[in-house]
Design a protein around this motif. Structure first.
Motif, PDB file in Angstrom:
ATOM      1  N   ARG A 320       0.821  -1.217   0.000  1.00 32.44           N
ATOM      2  CA  ARG A 320       0.000   0.000   0.000  1.00 32.44           C
ATOM      3  C   ARG A 320       0.858   1.271   0.000  1.00 32.44           C
ATOM      4  NH1 ARG A 320      -1.065   4.514   0.404  1.00 32.44           N
ATOM      5  NH2 ARG A 320      -2.731   5.554   1.572  1.00 32.44           N
ATOM      6  N   HIS A 370      -7.737   5.551   1.531  1.00 34.28           N
ATOM      7  CA  HIS A 370      -8.118   5.272   2.911  1.00 34.28           C
ATOM      8  C   HIS A 370      -9.597   4.849   2.919  1.00 34.28           C
ATOM      9  CE1 HIS A 370      -4.321   7.288   3.678  1.00 34.28           C
ATOM     10  NE2 HIS A 370      -4.756   8.313   2.962  1.00 34.28           N
ATOM     11  N   HIS A 377      -7.275   8.299  -3.433  1.00 38.02           N
ATOM     12  CA  HIS A 377      -6.241   9.063  -4.121  1.00 38.02           C
ATOM     13  C   HIS A 377      -6.273   8.634  -5.588  1.00 38.02           C
ATOM     14  CE1 HIS A 377      -5.041  10.582  -0.358  1.00 38.02           C
ATOM     15  NE2 HIS A 377      -4.522   9.468   0.093  1.00 38.02           N
ATOM     16  N   GLU A 408      -7.704  15.195   2.144  1.00 36.38           N
ATOM     17  CA  GLU A 408      -6.652  15.356   3.149  1.00 36.38           C
ATOM     18  C   GLU A 408      -5.419  16.087   2.636  1.00 36.38           C
ATOM     19  OE1 GLU A 408      -5.129  11.578   4.481  1.00 36.38           O
ATOM     20  OE2 GLU A 408      -4.384  11.089   2.487  1.00 36.38           O
ATOM     21  N   HIS A 409      -5.319  16.332   1.340  1.00 34.65           N
ATOM     22  CA  HIS A 409      -4.112  16.992   0.819  1.00 34.65           C
ATOM     23  C   HIS A 409      -4.246  18.507   0.819  1.00 34.65           C
ATOM     24  CE1 HIS A 409      -2.888  13.152  -1.633  1.00 34.65           C
ATOM     25  NE2 HIS A 409      -2.820  12.984  -0.326  1.00 34.65           N
TER      26      HIS A 409
END
Ligand code: MLT
Ligand code: ZN
Length: 452
Positions: A320, A370, A377, A408-409
């Motif tokens: 991962r 996630h 992503h 989250e980025h």
């Protein structure tokens, strides 16, 4: 032109003002090589006082600032658009002793996640956020982007770990709130306002961070499943049966092949599957039996491999965690970090290839992420001159599935033009009023987060 540089040299010392193009270069391109720009100079302050003096000098000269931590950001927020003074925070690298009574620690913004983890673990505690870029990503950048990573399921994202901050405002004022009180209802929570503000409201220089118990016994399962729906069934079983669940991640066969050839890893299973899930449990006692029991009762499992020793854990996680590097080694990806409600995840995954192919049939889409947060992503390789069109089509698809264009980025420069897909006009107007109140001249990270 050189007057400002002279002033900056007087503040941080001549060795820490980089004007020469070759010296600036490593700071001017982001990790993915997609975002690049020319800074007027790079300044490396070593204390909060120096950061404040640098900001005051830039403000007086009317020169904008771009703030950079470990340069691991993925939305172009930490590299210049052109002509800014780039303030690198990597010399802010002090860690204070762990406060074991409060389970907190105060560290400088430039401390890497890995160093923070090592420091916390030496005191018998741990840090709640973990991510693959741990060796370079810095605390300040992680706060600015409200970074997530692989343990959000258990501990929440960066915002949840931050108990207080020290930060420099756009006029050089230093705000210090590092007491880390568990309860403190004394007005606006500046710490939480600055977390996730992507360097547009202030420069974070120090942080008071919450720590979590160190859980030494871990078990990781890599599970082959038929598809995204089966992965969600497995997740539901894991959440119901595994009280110590700390991570649930997903990737797909094309990503696995890329990772295997990049990292020279063997096939994890005899037969390929439609999707792969990584589950991790962490506790004080070995969670392996509980994991095996859960896997034995789930119809979603086609095949599974479980490890609880250090080498085995690293090996299973590498399938991962090597995705980002393997993808970057294959080209310059258009990276789109999105999330949708779990009920929409399967439909999104099914529709994505067609959406990308409709823009450019030769592009390659690699999806991982996630699972627990519905956070995917999306990495599109070989977009040629169609990167913007692909971004537009994909983000509109995500919005149609009631999702967020940045999970989250952050928004950065990459997604600022699409902010209205995730936030209402009223919300964006309110954000602009906050920005104007704290940074009226638009000095800090112009072009980041809020559309021009
Ligand atoms: C990850 O989860 O590995 C990171 O967010 C990095 C990435 O998206 O490439
Ligand atoms: Zn991620």
């Amino acid at each position: 032109m050189t007057e400002l540089e002279d002033e900056l040299r007087a503040i941080v010392g001549p060795a820490h003002v980089l004007v020469d193009g070759d010296l600036r270069a490593p700071y001017e391109t982001d990790w993915t090589r997609r975002f690049t720009g020319s800074a007027r100079c790079v300044v490396r302050p070593g204390t909060t006082g120096e950061v404040a003096a640098v900001v005051r000098a830039c403000a007086a000269a009317g020169v904008p600032i771009v703030v950079q931590g470990g340069n691991t950001g993925l939305v172009g927020a930490g590299v210049p658009a052109g002509g800014e003074v780039l303030v690198s925070l990597t010399r802010l690298n002090r860690v204070e002793p762990v406060d074991a009574v409060e389970a907190q620690v105060t560290v400088d913004a430039g401390v890497t996640l890995e160093r923070l983890q090592t420091h916390a673990r030496a005191a018998g505690l741990d840090f709640g956020v973990d991510l693959a870029a741990r060796s370079s990503a810095t605390v300040g950048g992680m706060i600015a982007t409200n970074a997530g990573g692989i343990r959000v399921l258990r501990h929440g994202s960066m915002r949840a770990q931050v108990a207080g901050l020290e930060a420099v405002l756009a006029d050089g004022t230093v705000l210090t709130r590092l007491t880390g009180l568990a309860k403190d209802n004394t007005g606006y929570d500046m710490t939480q306002l600055l977390a996730g503000s992507e360097g547009t409201l202030a420069i974070v220089t120090r942080a008071r961070l919450r720590l979590v118990p160190l859980l030494p016994a871990r078990a990781v399962a890599l599970v082959a499943v038929a598809d995204t729906d089966a992965a969600l069934d497995l997740l539901a079983a894991a959440r119901e049966q595994l009280a110590t669940l700390s991570a649930a991640e997903i990737f797909y066969p094309d990503g696995l092949e890329l990772v295997r050839s990049y990292a020279k890893l063997p096939a994890p299973f005899g037969e390929p599957a439609g999707a792969y899930v990584v589950l991790e449990c962490a506790g004080r006692t070995d969670p392996t039996d509980a994991v095996l029991e859960m896997l034995a009762t789930s119809d979603a499992v086609i095949d599974a491999t479980v490890a609880s020793d250090r080498a085995g854990l690293d090996r299973l996680w590498s399938y991962r965690e090597a995705h980002t590097e393997a993808i970057s080694a294959a080209g310059v990806p258009t990276k789109l970090d999105v999330c949708v409600p779990l009920g929409e995840l399967s439909a999104l995954v099914t529709e994505l290839p067609g959406t990308v192919a409709a823009v450019t049939p030769t592009a390659r889409l690699i999806v991982f992420g996630h699972l627990n947060e519905g956070n995917l992503h999306l990495n599109v390789l070989d977009t040629g001159e169609h990167a913007e069109e692909v971004t537009d089509a994909v983000l509109r698809l995500v919005a149609a599935h009631r999702g967020s264009i940045s999970s989250e980025h952050g928004v950065g420069r990459a997604k600022a033009p699409w902010l209205q897909l995730s936030r209402t006009a009223e919300e964006i107007a309110a954000m602009r009023r906050i920005k104007t109140a704290l940074d009226p001249a638009g000095l800090l990270n112009p072009g980041v987060l809020l559309p021009a």
